[in-house]
Design a protein around this motif. Structure first.
Motif, mmCIF file in Angstrom:
data_model
loop_
_atom_site.group_PDB
_atom_site.id
_atom_site.type_symbol
_atom_site.label_atom_id
_atom_site.label_comp_id
_atom_site.label_asym_id
_atom_site.label_seq_id
_atom_site.Cartn_x
_atom_site.Cartn_y
_atom_site.Cartn_z
ATOM 1 N N HIS A 53 -8.205 -0.047 7.653
ATOM 2 C CA HIS A 53 -9.165 -0.962 7.039
ATOM 3 C C HIS A 53 -8.458 -2.152 6.389
ATOM 4 O O HIS A 53 -9.026 -2.792 5.512
ATOM 5 C CB HIS A 53 -9.997 -0.227 5.987
ATOM 6 C CG HIS A 53 -10.810 0.880 6.560
ATOM 7 N ND1 HIS A 53 -11.866 0.663 7.408
ATOM 8 C CD2 HIS A 53 -10.706 2.230 6.435
ATOM 9 C CE1 HIS A 53 -12.389 1.827 7.765
ATOM 10 N NE2 HIS A 53 -11.694 2.794 7.191
ATOM 11 N N ALA A 54 -7.266 -2.439 6.844
ATOM 12 C CA ALA A 54 -6.468 -3.498 6.223
ATOM 13 C C ALA A 54 -6.861 -4.863 6.767
ATOM 14 O O ALA A 54 -7.251 -4.998 7.924
ATOM 15 C CB ALA A 54 -4.989 -3.239 6.467
ATOM 16 N N ASP A 55 -6.723 -5.853 5.930
ATOM 17 C CA ASP A 55 -6.902 -7.227 6.378
ATOM 18 C C ASP A 55 -5.522 -7.834 6.652
ATOM 19 O O ASP A 55 -4.498 -7.183 6.479
ATOM 20 C CB ASP A 55 -7.674 -8.044 5.345
ATOM 21 C CG ASP A 55 -6.978 -8.092 3.990
ATOM 22 O OD1 ASP A 55 -5.991 -7.367 3.811
ATOM 23 O OD2 ASP A 55 -7.445 -8.851 3.130
ATOM 24 N N ALA A 56 -5.503 -9.073 7.082
ATOM 25 C CA ALA A 56 -4.240 -9.716 7.450
ATOM 26 C C ALA A 56 -3.291 -9.816 6.263
ATOM 27 O O ALA A 56 -2.074 -9.676 6.410
ATOM 28 C CB ALA A 56 -4.507 -11.095 8.032
ATOM 29 N N SER A 57 -3.827 -10.040 5.097
ATOM 30 C CA SER A 57 -2.982 -10.177 3.914
ATOM 31 C C SER A 57 -2.284 -8.860 3.562
ATOM 32 O O SER A 57 -1.087 -8.849 3.270
ATOM 33 C CB SER A 57 -3.832 -10.650 2.736
ATOM 34 O OG SER A 57 -3.057 -10.703 1.575
ATOM 35 N N SER A 58 -3.025 -7.758 3.606
ATOM 36 C CA SER A 58 -2.399 -6.471 3.276
ATOM 37 C C SER A 58 -1.419 -6.044 4.366
ATOM 38 O O SER A 58 -0.398 -5.418 4.074
ATOM 39 C CB SER A 58 -3.449 -5.395 3.019
ATOM 40 O OG SER A 58 -4.251 -5.225 4.160
ATOM 41 N N LEU A 59 -1.705 -6.385 5.623
ATOM 42 C CA LEU A 59 -0.759 -6.105 6.698
ATOM 43 C C LEU A 59 0.525 -6.886 6.484
ATOM 44 O O LEU A 59 1.628 -6.355 6.635
ATOM 45 C CB LEU A 59 -1.362 -6.456 8.051
ATOM 46 C CG LEU A 59 -0.438 -6.355 9.261
ATOM 47 C CD1 LEU A 59 0.037 -4.926 9.461
ATOM 48 C CD2 LEU A 59 -1.111 -6.872 10.497
ATOM 49 N N SER A 60 0.397 -8.147 6.115
ATOM 50 C CA SER A 60 1.566 -8.983 5.861
ATOM 51 C C SER A 60 2.377 -8.444 4.682
ATOM 52 O O SER A 60 3.609 -8.413 4.734
ATOM 53 C CB SER A 60 1.114 -10.410 5.602
ATOM 54 O OG SER A 60 2.215 -11.248 5.420
ATOM 55 N N GLN A 61 1.691 -8.013 3.625
ATOM 56 C CA GLN A 61 2.389 -7.442 2.474
ATOM 57 C C GLN A 61 3.101 -6.147 2.854
ATOM 58 O O GLN A 61 4.211 -5.879 2.404
ATOM 59 C CB GLN A 61 1.404 -7.188 1.331
ATOM 60 C CG GLN A 61 0.940 -8.444 0.666
ATOM 61 C CD GLN A 61 -0.129 -8.177 -0.383
ATOM 62 O OE1 GLN A 61 -0.605 -7.055 -0.537
ATOM 63 N NE2 GLN A 61 -0.518 -9.225 -1.099
ATOM 64 N N TRP A 62 2.467 -5.343 3.675
ATOM 65 C CA TRP A 62 3.069 -4.089 4.117
ATOM 66 C C TRP A 62 4.329 -4.370 4.940
ATOM 67 O O TRP A 62 5.359 -3.740 4.760
ATOM 68 C CB TRP A 62 2.041 -3.285 4.912
ATOM 69 C CG TRP A 62 2.521 -1.962 5.403
ATOM 70 C CD1 TRP A 62 2.824 -0.871 4.650
ATOM 71 C CD2 TRP A 62 2.742 -1.593 6.758
ATOM 72 N NE1 TRP A 62 3.213 0.164 5.454
ATOM 73 C CE2 TRP A 62 3.172 -0.255 6.752
ATOM 74 C CE3 TRP A 62 2.604 -2.242 7.976
ATOM 75 C CZ2 TRP A 62 3.472 0.440 7.920
ATOM 76 C CZ3 TRP A 62 2.892 -1.555 9.134
ATOM 77 C CH2 TRP A 62 3.329 -0.234 9.095
ATOM 78 N N LEU A 63 4.236 -5.336 5.858
ATOM 79 C CA LEU A 63 5.387 -5.673 6.706
ATOM 80 C C LEU A 63 6.464 -6.436 5.957
ATOM 81 O O LEU A 63 7.570 -6.604 6.457
ATOM 82 C CB LEU A 63 4.950 -6.477 7.929
ATOM 83 C CG LEU A 63 4.456 -5.651 9.104
ATOM 84 C CD1 LEU A 63 3.879 -6.550 10.176
ATOM 85 C CD2 LEU A 63 5.553 -4.792 9.675
#
Length: 131
Positions: A53-63
């Motif tokens: 359920h992640a958005d682009a911002s949380s994906l970027s933060q995770w990566l």
């Protein structure tokens, strides 16, 4: 009792038996599969627990986390290497025309290198531009 060989006299004289390329291919495929086991498990768990359920911002933060980016890059490299070896085996086994086989293998290499490089660049870009 004399030992009979299935090799021709010229093969025995030159020592030209198997090229042993199949052994290297076999081991590379097993090593890439072994690398994919923990990396795939990690990716599926991360996908289910964090990214579903992640958005682009949380994906970027995770990566943006160095170990996550490194694990994702290792996953991509192992995945494309393993896929290339598997598809190469299929092409070599089922394409009998040498011209078509060479063209198919060249196309496979271009696709794997291109898609793999694009995937690694995307990981790097997401890692570098994280908030």
């Amino acid at each position: 009792m004399a030992h009979t060989s299935l090799r021709t006299p010229i093969k025995r004289a030159r020592g030209l038996g198997s090229a042993h390329a199949g052994t290297q291919h076999f081991w590379l495929q097993r090593v890439s599969a072994l690398a994919l086991l923990p990396l795939s498990l990690w990716f599926v768990v991360a996908l289910v627990t964090r990214l579903i359920h992640a958005d682009a911002s949380s994906l970027s933060q995770w990566l943006h986390q160095p170990l996550v980016a490194l694990a994702m890059a290792a996953f991509v490299v192992a995945l494309f290497a393993h896929a290339r070896l598997g598809v190469q085996t299929i092409l070599e086994d089922y394409i009998h025309s040498e011209v078509r086989k060479i063209f198919a293998l060249l196309t496979l290499n271009v696709l794997v290198i291109g898609l793999g490089a694009a995937s690694l660049m995307a990981i790097f870009h997401l890692h570098a531009t994280a908030l």
